[in-house]
Design an enzyme around this catalytic site. Sequence first.
Site, short mmCIF file in Angstrom:
data_model
loop_
_atom_site.label_atom_id
_atom_site.label_comp_id
_atom_site.label_asym_id
_atom_site.label_seq_id
_atom_site.Cartn_x
_atom_site.Cartn_y
_atom_site.Cartn_z
N TYR A 179 0.47 32.86 -8.67
CA TYR A 179 -0.02 31.38 -8.19
C TYR A 179 -1.00 31.52 -7.37
O TYR A 179 -2.08 30.72 -7.26
CB TYR A 179 1.22 30.84 -7.63
CG TYR A 179 1.05 29.19 -7.48
CD1 TYR A 179 1.11 28.40 -8.39
CD2 TYR A 179 0.86 28.46 -6.12
CE1 TYR A 179 0.94 26.91 -8.27
CE2 TYR A 179 0.78 27.44 -5.98
CZ TYR A 179 0.75 26.56 -7.00
OH TYR A 179 0.71 25.27 -6.89
N SER A 185 -4.14 25.05 -3.48
CA SER A 185 -3.13 25.24 -2.74
C SER A 185 -3.14 26.20 -1.34
O SER A 185 -4.16 27.00 -1.21
CB SER A 185 -1.76 26.05 -3.50
OG SER A 185 -0.73 26.42 -2.92
#
Length: 243
Positions: free
Chosen positions: A154, A141
């Site tokens: 995350y 990501s």
Amino acid sequence: MKYALVTGGSRGIGRAVAIKLAAQGWPVIINYRSNEAAAKATLDEIVAAGGQVELLPFDVADEAATEAAIDQWESQHPDDYVAVLVNNAGIRRDGAMFMMSNDDWHGVLDTSLNGFFYITRRLLKHMMPRKRGGRIINMASLSGLKGLPGQANYSAAKAALIGATKALAQEVAARNITVNAIAPGFIATDMTSDLNEQELTKMIPAGRFGRADEVAALAAFLASDDAAYITGQAISINGGLYT
């Protein structure tokens, strides 16, 4: 026969990757944890297009469940092996770190990072012998490259996944196995449906969120023979939104 396994393949980017790989002729295994209806809908779409697909439910964050599911699949496919693994399963539990619970921290890392470890370690046993080769594609990501506020868990998981990608690529390159990461920016999926798309789009030079099928096209290329000399890379697909 060589198969492609997509974890978290019932929705969003995983769904798009499964559909794209099936369209390119790969027999696809769709892994999912709990959303059976979405998984079956993806299966039905692939079958309707003439593809070969099967479902394999298990929680990638659970080592025992992962081992049991792969054992079962291999017992039913004694002459087959997974040659393409797309580690797509992941969850978001955003929040400021000072208010973040242990469950929210560990839950995100368990799925994105430990899940990658459990399934990849298991499947490497059949990719490596006799230089059979394979493709491992890890869905990272922008958050793992840039770090985003409210996503310490995350960002940590995805940054670690990128580091593991680079290390593993060097370990297995001599076995004709490539290992790469894809780092999407803001992609329009159900995982990003809670974000303020209108405001965030102002930050993106391309002026829009990306589409899941655009990420899937990159994954399909990395799974192909044309990408045999690309390994250890973290490839951004973000419409020009850089750190």
